[in-house]
Scaffold this motif. Structure first.
Motif, PDB file in Angstrom:
ATOM      1  N   UNK A 384      42.028  25.453  40.939  1.00 50.19           N
ATOM      2  CA  UNK A 384      41.717  25.812  39.245  1.00 50.19           C
ATOM      3  C   UNK A 384      42.888  26.374  38.482  1.00 50.19           C
ATOM      4  N   UNK A 385      43.046  27.174  39.118  1.00 48.31           N
ATOM      5  CA  UNK A 385      44.660  28.584  38.583  1.00 48.31           C
ATOM      6  C   UNK A 385      45.613  26.962  38.489  1.00 48.31           C
ATOM      7  N   UNK A 386      46.285  26.748  39.995  1.00 50.54           N
ATOM      8  CA  UNK A 386      47.243  26.027  40.026  1.00 50.54           C
ATOM      9  C   UNK A 386      47.069  24.852  38.931  1.00 50.54           C
ATOM     10  N   UNK A 387      46.303  24.383  39.125  1.00 46.04           N
ATOM     11  CA  UNK A 387      46.122  22.948  37.936  1.00 46.04           C
ATOM     12  C   UNK A 387      46.366  23.507  36.489  1.00 46.04           C
ATOM     13  N   UNK A 388      46.003  25.004  35.803  1.00 37.30           N
ATOM     14  CA  UNK A 388      46.116  25.342  35.280  1.00 37.30           C
ATOM     15  C   UNK A 388      47.305  25.399  34.678  1.00 37.30           C
ATOM     16  N   UNK A 389      48.399  26.141  35.927  1.00 34.81           N
ATOM     17  CA  UNK A 389      49.612  26.675  35.429  1.00 34.81           C
ATOM     18  C   UNK A 389      50.128  24.827  35.316  1.00 34.81           C
ATOM     19  N   UNK A 390      50.043  24.196  36.109  1.00 34.77           N
ATOM     20  CA  UNK A 390      50.602  22.409  35.739  1.00 34.77           C
ATOM     21  C   UNK A 390      50.520  21.744  34.627  1.00 34.77           C
ATOM     22  N   UNK A 391      49.248  22.242  34.077  1.00 36.84           N
ATOM     23  CA  UNK A 391      48.873  22.018  32.342  1.00 36.84           C
ATOM     24  C   UNK A 391      49.947  22.550  32.508  1.00 36.84           C
ATOM     25  N   UNK A 392      50.150  23.667  32.199  1.00 41.03           N
ATOM     26  CA  UNK A 392      51.573  24.800  31.346  1.00 41.03           C
ATOM     27  C   UNK A 392      52.324  24.387  31.339  1.00 41.03           C
ATOM     28  N   UNK A 393      53.492  23.797  32.599  1.00 46.74           N
ATOM     29  CA  UNK A 393      54.325  22.997  32.423  1.00 46.74           C
ATOM     30  C   UNK A 393      53.940  21.676  32.518  1.00 46.74           C
ATOM     31  N   UNK A 394      52.729  21.120  32.236  1.00 49.37           N
ATOM     32  CA  UNK A 394      52.727  19.514  31.884  1.00 49.37           C
ATOM     33  C   UNK A 394      53.290  18.546  32.637  1.00 49.37           C
ATOM     34  N   UNK A 410      32.875  19.537  44.510  1.00 50.84           N
ATOM     35  CA  UNK A 410      31.648  19.725  44.008  1.00 50.84           C
ATOM     36  C   UNK A 410      31.422  20.518  42.987  1.00 50.84           C
ATOM     37  N   UNK A 411      32.646  20.565  42.135  1.00 47.19           N
ATOM     38  CA  UNK A 411      33.057  21.071  41.117  1.00 47.19           C
ATOM     39  C   UNK A 411      33.559  20.745  39.297  1.00 47.19           C
ATOM     40  N   UNK A 412      32.802  20.642  38.561  1.00 50.54           N
ATOM     41  CA  UNK A 412      34.223  20.347  37.719  1.00 50.54           C
ATOM     42  C   UNK A 412      34.579  21.482  36.998  1.00 50.54           C
ATOM     43  N   UNK A 413      36.353  20.766  36.819  1.00 47.17           N
ATOM     44  CA  UNK A 413      36.719  22.089  35.510  1.00 47.17           C
ATOM     45  C   UNK A 413      37.012  21.782  33.987  1.00 47.17           C
ATOM     46  N   UNK A 414      36.268  22.973  33.717  1.00 45.58           N
ATOM     47  CA  UNK A 414      35.775  22.462  32.257  1.00 45.58           C
ATOM     48  C   UNK A 414      37.500  23.957  31.123  1.00 45.58           C
ATOM     49  N   UNK A 415      38.269  22.739  30.362  1.00 45.45           N
ATOM     50  CA  UNK A 415      39.180  23.420  29.605  1.00 45.45           C
ATOM     51  C   UNK A 415      38.922  23.734  28.994  1.00 45.45           C
ATOM     52  N   UNK A 417      40.480  26.758  26.116  1.00 43.41           N
ATOM     53  CA  UNK A 417      41.359  26.906  25.120  1.00 43.41           C
ATOM     54  C   UNK A 417      42.344  27.633  26.579  1.00 43.41           C
ATOM     55  N   UNK A 418      42.664  28.689  26.821  1.00 37.98           N
ATOM     56  CA  UNK A 418      43.877  28.293  27.231  1.00 37.98           C
ATOM     57  C   UNK A 418      43.300  29.318  28.546  1.00 37.98           C
ATOM     58  N   UNK A 419      42.292  29.153  29.311  1.00 37.10           N
ATOM     59  CA  UNK A 419      41.673  29.428  30.574  1.00 37.10           C
ATOM     60  C   UNK A 419      40.653  28.034  30.927  1.00 37.10           C
ATOM     61  N   UNK A 420      39.771  28.347  31.550  1.00 37.31           N
ATOM     62  CA  UNK A 420      38.611  27.524  32.567  1.00 37.31           C
ATOM     63  C   UNK A 420      37.516  27.860  32.436  1.00 37.31           C
ATOM     64  N   UNK A 421      36.913  26.979  33.137  1.00 37.52           N
ATOM     65  CA  UNK A 421      35.570  27.441  33.684  1.00 37.52           C
ATOM     66  C   UNK A 421      34.797  25.858  34.739  1.00 37.52           C
ATOM     67  N   UNK A 422      34.555  26.697  35.556  1.00 39.18           N
ATOM     68  CA  UNK A 422      34.161  25.370  37.356  1.00 39.18           C
ATOM     69  C   UNK A 422      32.554  25.689  36.748  1.00 39.18           C
TER      70      UNK A 422
END
Length: 426
Positions: A384-394, A410-415, A417-422
């Motif tokens: 999820x952290x890697x995905x957050x960085x990927x989104x930040x770099x578009x 087995x998890x959903x990632x919910x965006x 603001x500037x973070x996420x929730x699993x």
């Protein structure tokens, strides 16, 4: 609190707290894995006990296990094993499956085979009073000598046919209290009338009176037990001058394709299968949606809706707590005090965003786990952290790939603001 009573066809007020309230609920006959319909009276009894205790009552709940019955002998013969071995194995299945509902255990869980001395004594007293008779090693209750027979179910003596045919009966309407051992029956108990075993109906009268006394507040069980089982229980105890149950609660049946679920119909969905497929929380929410006294349709669509409701409660706890209206708990309590209407209580709960209040209400139904947030494992958090960085770099292609990998774990990632929730996938 008031409850619908089958005997009076009306609502009956319970005595004020602390009571006591003594409850007897007919349990399962143990010879196979129980179907999901068997969970309804068990769940209802555990919930009602919990609510009564929440409101200040002293409650004793007895939920029996029928471990000797025609069905046990028949299934044991089919499987080629001993009837006692089968009933022990099926009893363990019953405990395993109902434990996984997460509601705890009844206060007393007697087995019919543990109550043989009391059953024999009960039958002996009925014979001594001229209300039962021995015939060829069997003992039968004389229905014609019970003038109030039928008042629970509405059955009329003149319309009745044999509940179980036998050439030994004086009247084919009579029912068995003791059955002599048959050649295919590998287990039997001694009695003054020879080796045999108790009839189904006398088992429950004896178990109820052993643990609760000759007079108690509530008798529960499925609507299919009203006749002949509960009618016969009432007749046996009344014949000895016992008041027996004050309130008779008969829950509506779980229906599949508009037919009562039954092993004989072959439309069985086992409790184990439902728990493994949908989880305990979805099943408990499903039971909340229908009034206990009414039939309820069971289907994949109904379970999907229940799972969605459960997820809705989880979402409340993922957000900010907001105070409920001052009358919130009172409306919830009033719903349960008025014939234990869980659908009405559920509607009130869906209004709340108050975490403390909602958690308190959910705990009544064994659903406090919906307030708990699952903690994702470190490897999923890293994705999820890697995905957050990927989104930040578009780099949205990479972000989508990582989302798919997270979901596969087995998890959903919910965006947010500037973070996420699993959130664990359900």
């Amino acid at each position: 609190m008031r409850l619908s009573d089958t005997l009076t066809r009306g609502l009956v007020e319970l005595p004020p707290p602390p009571g006591p309230i003594r409850m007897y609920v007919c349990g399962s006959t143990v010879y196979q894995r129980v179907h999901v319909g068997n969970s309804r009276p068990f769940v209802l009894a555990m919930w009602l006990r919990g609510w009564l205790r929440e409101t200040g009552y002293e409650v004793t709940l007895v939920h029996n296990i029928t471990d000797v019955d025609d069905k046990v002998y028949a299934e044991a013969t089919r499987e080629g094993i001993g009837s006692r071995e089968l009933s022990e194995r099926a009893t363990e299945w019953f405990f395993e499956d109902t434990n996984d509902l997460g509601l705890g255990r009844p206060d007393v869980e007697p087995r019919a085979t543990e109550t043989i001395p009391e059953i024999v004594a009960f039958i002996g007293e009925l014979i001594d009073r001229g209300r039962a008779y021995e015939a060829g090693g069997d003992v039968y209750f004389s229905v014609a000598d019970a003038p109030e027979y039928g008042r629970l179910s509405g059955a009329r003596l003149e319309d009745m046919v044999s509940q179980e045919s036998s050439t030994l009966k004086r009247d084919q309407r009579d029912f068995a209290l003791w059955k002599s051992q048959k050649p295919h029956e590998d287990a039997a108990w001694d009695s003054p009338w020879g080796p045999g075993r108790p009839g189904w109906h006398i088992e429950c009268s004896a178990m109820a009176e052993k643990h609760l006394g000759t007079e108690f507040e509530i008798h529960g069980g499925g609507l299919d037990l009203r006749f002949p089982h509960h009618e016969n229980e009432l007749a046996q105890s009344s014949a000895l001058g016992h008041r027996f149950a004050h309130v008779w609660m008969h829950n509506g049946m779980l229906e599949l394709d508009a037919e009562k679920m039954s092993k004989s119909l072959g439309n069985v969905v086992t409790l184990r299968n439902v728990l493994d497929t949908w989880g305990r929380e979805a099943l408990l929410v499903f039971h909340l949606t229908g009034h206990w006294s009414k039939p309820v349709d069971f289907s994949d669509e109904a379970m999907e809706a229940a799972a969605a409701r459960a997820e809705g409660f989880r979402d409340v706890f993922r957000g900010r707590s907001e105070p409920a209206s001052e009358d919130g708990w009172n409306r919830f309590a009033a719903s349960l005090d008025d014939d234990f209407s869980t659908p009405a209580a559920l509607a009130v709960m869906h209004e709340w965003r108050d975490h403390d209040l909602l958690r308190r209400a959910l705990s009544i139904f064994g659903l406090e786990s919906l307030a708990e947030e699952d903690e994702a494992p470190d490897d999923v958090v890293a994705l999820a952290v890697q995905r957050l960085l990927a989104r930040a770099t578009r780099d949205f292609d990479e972000a989508d790939r990582l989302r798919a990998e997270i979901e596969a774990a087995g998890w959903d990632v919910r965006d947010e603001a500037d973070t996420f929730r699993l959130v664990r996938r359900r």
